[in-house]
Design an enzyme around this catalytic site. Structure first.
Site, short mmCIF file in Angstrom:
data_model
loop_
_atom_site.label_atom_id
_atom_site.label_comp_id
_atom_site.label_asym_id
_atom_site.label_seq_id
_atom_site.Cartn_x
_atom_site.Cartn_y
_atom_site.Cartn_z
N ARG A 54 0.85 -1.21 0.00
CA ARG A 54 0.00 0.00 0.00
C ARG A 54 0.88 1.25 0.00
O ARG A 54 0.51 2.27 -0.57
CB ARG A 54 -0.97 0.00 1.20
CG ARG A 54 -1.73 1.30 1.33
CD ARG A 54 -3.04 1.24 2.13
NE ARG A 54 -3.02 0.34 3.25
CZ ARG A 54 -2.39 0.55 4.42
NH1 ARG A 54 -1.72 1.67 4.60
NH2 ARG A 54 -2.43 -0.34 5.38
N TYR A 106 -15.65 17.06 -16.12
CA TYR A 106 -16.17 15.69 -16.11
C TYR A 106 -17.27 15.54 -15.05
O TYR A 106 -17.11 16.03 -13.91
CB TYR A 106 -15.00 14.72 -15.85
CG TYR A 106 -15.44 13.32 -15.59
CD1 TYR A 106 -16.23 12.62 -16.52
CD2 TYR A 106 -15.10 12.67 -14.41
CE1 TYR A 106 -16.65 11.34 -16.26
CE2 TYR A 106 -15.51 11.37 -14.16
CZ TYR A 106 -16.30 10.71 -15.09
OH TYR A 106 -16.72 9.44 -14.84
N ASP A 178 -6.70 18.91 -14.86
CA ASP A 178 -7.03 17.54 -15.28
C ASP A 178 -6.60 17.43 -16.74
O ASP A 178 -7.22 18.02 -17.63
CB ASP A 178 -8.53 17.30 -15.10
CG ASP A 178 -8.92 15.85 -15.42
OD1 ASP A 178 -8.22 15.21 -16.24
OD2 ASP A 178 -9.93 15.37 -14.88
N LYS A 203 -7.82 6.33 -19.56
CA LYS A 203 -8.11 6.83 -20.90
C LYS A 203 -6.89 6.66 -21.81
O LYS A 203 -6.44 5.55 -22.00
CB LYS A 203 -8.60 8.28 -20.80
CG LYS A 203 -9.68 8.48 -19.73
CD LYS A 203 -10.93 7.69 -20.06
CE LYS A 203 -12.15 8.04 -19.25
NZ LYS A 203 -12.35 7.43 -17.99
C1 LIG Z 1 -11.51 14.24 -17.75
C2 LIG Z 1 -11.76 13.08 -16.82
N1 LIG Z 1 -11.24 13.11 -15.59
C3 LIG Z 1 -11.43 12.10 -14.71
C4 LIG Z 1 -12.20 10.99 -15.04
C5 LIG Z 1 -12.41 9.90 -14.03
O1 LIG Z 1 -11.59 8.82 -14.30
P1 LIG Z 1 -11.87 7.30 -13.86
O2 LIG Z 1 -13.05 6.83 -14.63
O3 LIG Z 1 -10.59 6.60 -14.19
O4 LIG Z 1 -12.15 7.31 -12.39
C6 LIG Z 1 -12.75 10.92 -16.33
C7 LIG Z 1 -13.55 9.75 -16.70
O5 LIG Z 1 -14.20 9.74 -17.73
C8 LIG Z 1 -12.53 11.99 -17.23
O6 LIG Z 1 -13.05 11.99 -18.46
#
Ligand SMILES: Cc1ncc(COP(=O)(O)O)c(C=O)c1O
Length: 392
Positions: A54, A106, A178, A203
């Site tokens: 961890r 998001y 992000d 992604k």
């Molecule tokens: C821009 C963005 N940030 C964060 C996330 C969250 O990621 P996760 O699905 O890996 O938790 C997503 C998911 O679609 C996203 O498109």
């Protein structure tokens, strides 16, 4: 690469070599999956750098070093999902702290910021981050973070990272970006002045839609130590297998991104010429409002395209259900093309009036353009648009 010159090499070379020297125990060329919970200690208080997975695990550590190098930061911290990474970054906050957040983001981040973190006394102000002066106005003495995405999801609006970083700095706050949509191959926020970069590695970084993961990269060891401490305290780590799959994906990020960008440009240009399409949202199109900014802060325009159907919701539904190469599904950034309906899928968590205010309508469709042959993608969209107009 036994010679640590890897850290000074170009992006493509670093993606394959940084953190991935031959395994010290066996010489294995590829970083092994250290599928172990614990590490046998030589004596009480004497170990070989690893104690309990961890805290630190060698496979995850390899991924973290590589990600840090590609983003131009000093430390990477890998989490079990993008949302765990986003939550991890917010654990730098305490009750009473305030965050200024770009309102086009998001849906899962919106859910966390509106329905979870306010319960812990964190306050949020929502602004149109495409106008950095709005961020400036919303900052107060309690503001600790400014939070943006660029390009935004799903309308691919561009936010000026350098301008936001300057404003955050002036207010003694940290800018979080992000960078999931752009990836470090196309945009490196730390070089533009940002303090904290977050990713859903699920992604483009993983790239094959077979592993959920997240990461934070920073260029400040004090922040990195706090993040590592909190991740160990709360437990949202990326496991060894998931770290390994993500690291394998990362090796080909540059190749894949070049294809994603080339295909997305062809798809956007095709859609822009179709009578069934009322608007195309893609920063690579010269009439996109963020086109010039994208040229400045990104090296290409990315693999995401959104568009609005002239025939409204019925046409959008028909297109989403008629494609064959594009699969109807949540997510983005994999080698395969996906089609999504933001209104009820990725942005279902936003109230309808919020979606409309941002420009997301029942006619909006989002594409994650994969790396199949471009002609097959265009043919698929052509037949789906034809069906949509027949369905009217
Ligand atoms: C821009 C963005 N940030 C964060 C996330 C969250 O990621 P996760 O699905 O890996 O938790 C997503 C998911 O679609 C996203 O498109």
């Amino acid at each position: 690469m036994a010679d640590t010159g890897a850290s000074r090499a170009r992006f493509e070379t670093r993606a394959i070599h940084v953190g991935q020297e031959p395994d010290p125990a066996t010489g294995a060329t590829i970083v092994p999956v250290y599928q172990t919970v614990t590490f046998t200690q030589d004596a009480i208080g004497r170990n070989r750098g690893y104690e309990y997975s961890r805290g630190v695990n060698p496979t995850r550590e390899a991924l973290e070093k590589c990600l840090a190098s590609l983003e131009g930061g000093s430390s990477g911290i890998a989490y079990g999902s993008g949302m765990a990474a986003i939550h991890g970054a917010t654990q730098l906050l305490s009750a009473g702290d305030h965050v200024v957040v770009g309102d086009d983001l998001y849906g899962g981040s919106y859910r966390l910021f509106t329905r979870v973190l306010p319960n812990f006394g964190v306050r949020f102000s929502w602004v149109d981050a495409t106008r950095p002066e709005e961020i400036d106005k919303a900052c107060e003495s309690a503001t600790k973070l400014v939070w943006i995405e660029s390009p935004t999801n799903p309308l691919l609006k561009l936010v000026d990272v350098a301008a936001c970083a300057e404003i955050a700095r002036r207010h003694a706050a940290k800018l979080v970006v992000d960078n999931t949509f752009a990836t470090p191959y196309l945009q490196r926020p730390i070089e533009l002045g940002a303090h904290i970069v977050v990713h859903s590695t699920t992604k483009y970084i993983g790239g094959h839609s077979d592993v959920i993961g997240g990461a934070i990269v920073v260029d400040d060891e004090e922040i990195a130590d706090r993040l590592r401490f909190t991740r160990n305290a709360t437990g949202g780590i990326s496991g060894p297998w998931d770290s390994w799959l993500t690291l394998r994906g990362l090796k080909t990020l540059s190749l894949r991104m070049r294809e994603h960008c080339a295909n997305a440009t062809k798809v956007a240009e095709f859609l822009a010429g179709r009578p069934e399409v009322a608007a195309v949202h893609f920063p690579g199109l010269p009439d996109h409002p963020g086109h010039d900014l994208a040229r400045r802060q990104m090296s290409d325009f990315g693999g995401m395209v959104a568009f609005d159907l002239a025939g409204g919701a019925a046409a959008a539904h028909a297109v989403c259900e008629a494609t064959r190469v594009f699969s109807l599904g949540e997510s983005l950034g994999g080698v395969e093309s996906l089609i999504g309906y933001p209104w009820s899928m990725s942005h279902g968590a936003f109230p309808p009036e919020e979606k409309r205010r941002k420009g997301i309508t029942e006619a909006t469709v989002r594409l994650s353009v994969g790396i199949e042959h471009a002609d097959d993608l265009l043919a698929d969209l052509e037949q789906a648009l034809a069906r949509a107009s027949a369905a009217k």
